[in-house]
Design an enzyme around this catalytic site. Structure first.
Site, PDB file in Angstrom:
ATOM      1  N   LYS A 270     -43.123 -96.947 128.549  1.00  9.65           N
ATOM      2  CA  LYS A 270     -43.919 -96.959 127.244  1.00  9.65           C
ATOM      3  C   LYS A 270     -45.422 -97.460 127.741  1.00  9.65           C
ATOM      4  O   LYS A 270     -45.525 -97.859 129.229  1.00  9.65           O
ATOM      5  CB  LYS A 270     -43.715 -98.321 126.504  1.00  9.65           C
ATOM      6  CG  LYS A 270     -42.389 -98.035 125.607  1.00  9.65           C
ATOM      7  CD  LYS A 270     -42.064 -99.295 124.586  1.00  9.65           C
ATOM      8  CE  LYS A 270     -40.990 -98.986 123.815  1.00  9.65           C
ATOM      9  NZ  LYS A 270     -41.085 -97.737 122.690  1.00  9.65           N
ATOM     10  N   ARG A 344     -30.471 -96.273 119.858  1.00 11.55           N
ATOM     11  CA  ARG A 344     -29.123 -95.590 119.542  1.00 11.55           C
ATOM     12  C   ARG A 344     -27.944 -95.287 120.493  1.00 11.55           C
ATOM     13  O   ARG A 344     -26.977 -95.251 120.027  1.00 11.55           O
ATOM     14  CB  ARG A 344     -29.706 -94.016 118.868  1.00 11.55           C
ATOM     15  CG  ARG A 344     -30.312 -93.122 119.968  1.00 11.55           C
ATOM     16  CD  ARG A 344     -31.185 -92.144 119.616  1.00 11.55           C
ATOM     17  NE  ARG A 344     -32.450 -92.624 119.077  1.00 11.55           N
ATOM     18  CZ  ARG A 344     -33.266 -91.716 118.662  1.00 11.55           C
ATOM     19  NH1 ARG A 344     -33.335 -90.554 118.482  1.00 11.55           N
ATOM     20  NH2 ARG A 344     -34.733 -92.173 118.327  1.00 11.55           N
TER      21      ARG A 344
HETATM   22  N1  BES Z   1     -37.968-100.179 120.162  1.00  9.55           N
HETATM   23  C1  BES Z   1     -38.501 -98.876 119.813  1.00  9.55           C
HETATM   24  C2  BES Z   1     -38.791 -98.469 118.654  1.00  9.55           C
HETATM   25  C3  BES Z   1     -40.280 -99.045 118.169  1.00  9.55           C
HETATM   26  C4  BES Z   1     -41.316 -98.632 118.157  1.00  9.55           C
HETATM   27  C5  BES Z   1     -39.687-100.427 117.387  1.00  9.55           C
HETATM   28  C6  BES Z   1     -42.267 -99.421 117.838  1.00  9.55           C
HETATM   29  C7  BES Z   1     -40.910-100.904 117.160  1.00  9.55           C
HETATM   30  C8  BES Z   1     -42.245-100.692 117.130  1.00  9.55           C
HETATM   31  C9  BES Z   1     -37.478 -97.715 120.080  1.00  9.55           C
HETATM   32  O1  BES Z   1     -36.536 -98.150 121.090  1.00  9.55           O
HETATM   33  C10 BES Z   1     -38.147 -96.610 120.649  1.00  9.55           C
HETATM   34  O2  BES Z   1     -38.818 -96.690 121.811  1.00  9.55           O
HETATM   35  N2  BES Z   1     -37.879 -95.325 119.885  1.00  9.55           N
HETATM   36  C11 BES Z   1     -38.922 -94.168 120.381  1.00  9.55           C
HETATM   37  C12 BES Z   1     -37.934 -92.917 119.999  1.00  9.55           C
HETATM   38  C13 BES Z   1     -38.498 -91.639 120.477  1.00  9.55           C
HETATM   39  C14 BES Z   1     -38.507 -91.682 122.147  1.00  9.55           C
HETATM   40  C15 BES Z   1     -37.731 -90.750 120.004  1.00  9.55           C
HETATM   41  C16 BES Z   1     -40.002 -94.101 119.335  1.00  9.55           C
HETATM   42  O3  BES Z   1     -40.041 -94.692 118.283  1.00  9.55           O
HETATM   43  O4  BES Z   1     -40.912 -94.057 119.825  1.00  9.55           O
HETATM   44 MN    MN Z   2     -37.179 -97.761 123.108  1.00 11.48          MN
END
Ligand code: BES
Ligand code: MN
Ligand code: ZN
Length: 486
Positions: A270, A344
């Site tokens: 990230k 997931r």
């Molecule tokens: N924990 C995150 C989701 C999230 C993002 C929660 C921002 C709260 C605030 C999750 O694990 C994630 O990183 N999801 C990705 C999925 C994507 C790679 C398909 C996302 O939402 O960017």
């Molecule tokens: Mn994530």
């Protein structure tokens, strides 16, 4: 904090001994129900424009003439709804929580009757606005002195009010537990810490708590969960906690909570801005523990199983890589195209594990996608289920607990993005409708029971100046579970 009810007429309020009187004002004729000193203060304030009957408006009076309480707050609700009532209680208590007041009396001015829902709202509101995070900041401003809240009610409403106070106490304690664990940083709130919290609940309420480690998960074939955990030196935990309130033969409600104690994204790293907030990525797990606590306190006649897969998502030399293919506990293979779609991957094995309990219904809760925040913002959690009956029950619970969720679609078309040339599925689809694709992924593991998914990425915590965990959706889940007993 102690919560009581007191049977009394509004005509006796001015003589009621307490440190602060919070009067919730709903309608224009509210002053007519009050005794003379309070009625004239209110009429006067309204006539002079010092108070208007709009949502969020409050008026603080110090030692008003003829009133025993040294502090009086009028808090207007605006619309005559439960939600507005709760907001007015928050505003009223916020106005006195920093004073020396220990004992606050809350009353509803006007002809309106108090229900169990009002009483519950008073408790959860008071606890919400006096919560203070101190674990790693003991120097934080002294906690509020407030220790007793008494709700004034008519004799005819006393039974409902008592019921509501008890439910509010349980929900508020669950919310506080969820907030506290989610607020603790990832070097404090580890998978091991979450397991300890579960065990502590087990001891306190007589619950069965089982904690599986990596070896146990290997034996079970949880290749997907293990793949996420493999890049971290922090040991994973797979927590199973059970509340048995009914005969063994009765199918349990199962709650599954995402317990990523820190989400760096893994090799699909990230950006660093606001990455600290990924300590809240165990908000789903925290809300499941909070709900378990609330249910264990209220002792309904039902069985509840809580499942929490917990680990960190880290980049490392031995971390899972984009393109790696793993075999989930269900036997289905997954091509991990993006290591940041890890929620997931840990949930799917927990959903397969849930099958052994032959559940009446399974609800998973997860801070799953940024896309859900884009779709719904920070007010409604995303609700995904193919089952109309479960959807209606969840929506009803969200209304009753003042913890809103919004139903999202799950049409077959959304599944297409998950196709992979190298495995039964990929773990991501395109950018569009990302929250739905994530739900479609989970759906592939839930064929054996009625199922709902809550995406709480936008609701489990707040960013900005008031940064912190909210304890949502403990209220929703508690109401949902309790309704399964009725
Ligand atoms: N924990 C995150 C989701 C999230 C993002 C929660 C921002 C709260 C605030 C999750 O694990 C994630 O990183 N999801 C990705 C999925 C994507 C790679 C398909 C996302 O939402 O960017
Ligand atoms: Mn994530
Ligand atoms: Zn995550």
């Amino acid at each position: 904090m102690d919560f009581r009810h007191h049977i009394s007429s509004l005509q006796a309020l001015a003589g009621t001994p307490c440190d602060a009187l919070v009067l919730i004002v709903t309608g224009a004729a509210a002053d007519a129900s009050l005794d003379a000193p309070l009625a004239s203060a209110l009429t006067d304030a309204l006539a002079e424009g010092d108070l208007t009957l709009k949502a969020g408006k409050t008026l603080y009076l110090h030692r008003p003439a003829g009133v025993k309480a040294p502090r009086v707050v009028f808090a207007a609700t605006g619309p005559d709804t439960l939600k507005a009532f709760r907001a007015a209680v928050v505003a009223g208590i916020n106005a006195v929580k920093g004073s020396g007041a220990r004992h606050v009396v809350v009353a509803l001015a006007g002809a309106g009757r108090l229900t169990d829902a009002h009483a519950e709202a008073v408790v959860t509101a008071a606890r919400e606005c006096t919560y203070l995070y101190r674990h790693t900041k003991p120097s934080a401003a002294a906690a509020s002195k407030l220790d007793t809240v008494t709700l004034v009610c008519a004799k005819a409403d006393a039974k409902a009010v008592q019921l509501g106070l008890a439910r509010g106490h349980a929900v508020a304690a669950g919310v506080a537990l969820a907030r506290e664990s989610a607020n603790r940083p990832a070097n404090h709130c580890t998978p091991t810490y979450l397991a300890e919290q579960a065990k502590k609940l087990g001891k306190e309420f007589g619950l069965k708590v089982e904690v599986l480690d990596r070896k146990d998960c290997e034996k079970l074939g949880m290749g997907s969960f293990l793949a996420v955990a493999q890049g971290s030196t922090e040991p994973l935990r797979f927590i199973v906690a059970r509340y048995d309130g009914a005969a063994k033969s009765q199918a349990p409600v199962v709650l599954v909570g995402k317990g990523i104690t820190f989400d760096t994204g893994g090799i699909s790293l990230k950006p660093s801005a606001e990455m600290d907030e990924m300590k809240y990525d165990m908000g789903g797990a925290a809300s499941v523990l909070g709900t378990l606590r609330a249910v264990a306190e209220l002792k309904p006649k039902l069985n509840l199983v809580c499942i929490i897969p917990s680990c960190e998502n880290m980049p490392a030399g031995n971390a899972v890589k984009p393109g790696d293919v793993v075999t989930s506990m269900s036997g289905q293979t997954i091509e991990i195209l993006n290591t940041d779609a890890e929620g997931r991957l840990i949930l799917c094995d927990a959903l397969t594990y849930a099958e052994r309990f032959k559940p009446s219904v399974v609800v998973d809760v997860a801070t799953l996608t940024g896309a859900c925040v884009v779709a719904l913002g920070h007010h409604h959690s995303g609700l995904f289920t193919a089952d109309d009956k479960v959807a209606e029950q969840m929506l009803a619970a969200s209304r009753a607990g003042l913890d809103p969720c919004w139903r999202m679609p799950l049409d077959e078309e959304y599944d297409e993005g998950l196709k992979s040339n190298f495995a039964d599925m990929g773990n991501i689809g395109g950018r569009a409708g990302g929250a739905i694709t994530a739900a479609m992924f989970l759906r592939r593991f839930t064929g054996k029971y009625p199922w709902a998914h809550l995406d709480v990425a936008g609701t489990a915590w707040k960013s900005g100046a008031a940064k912190g965990a909210t304890g949502r959706p403990v209220a929703l889940l508690t109401h949902f579970v309790l309704a399964q007993a009725a």
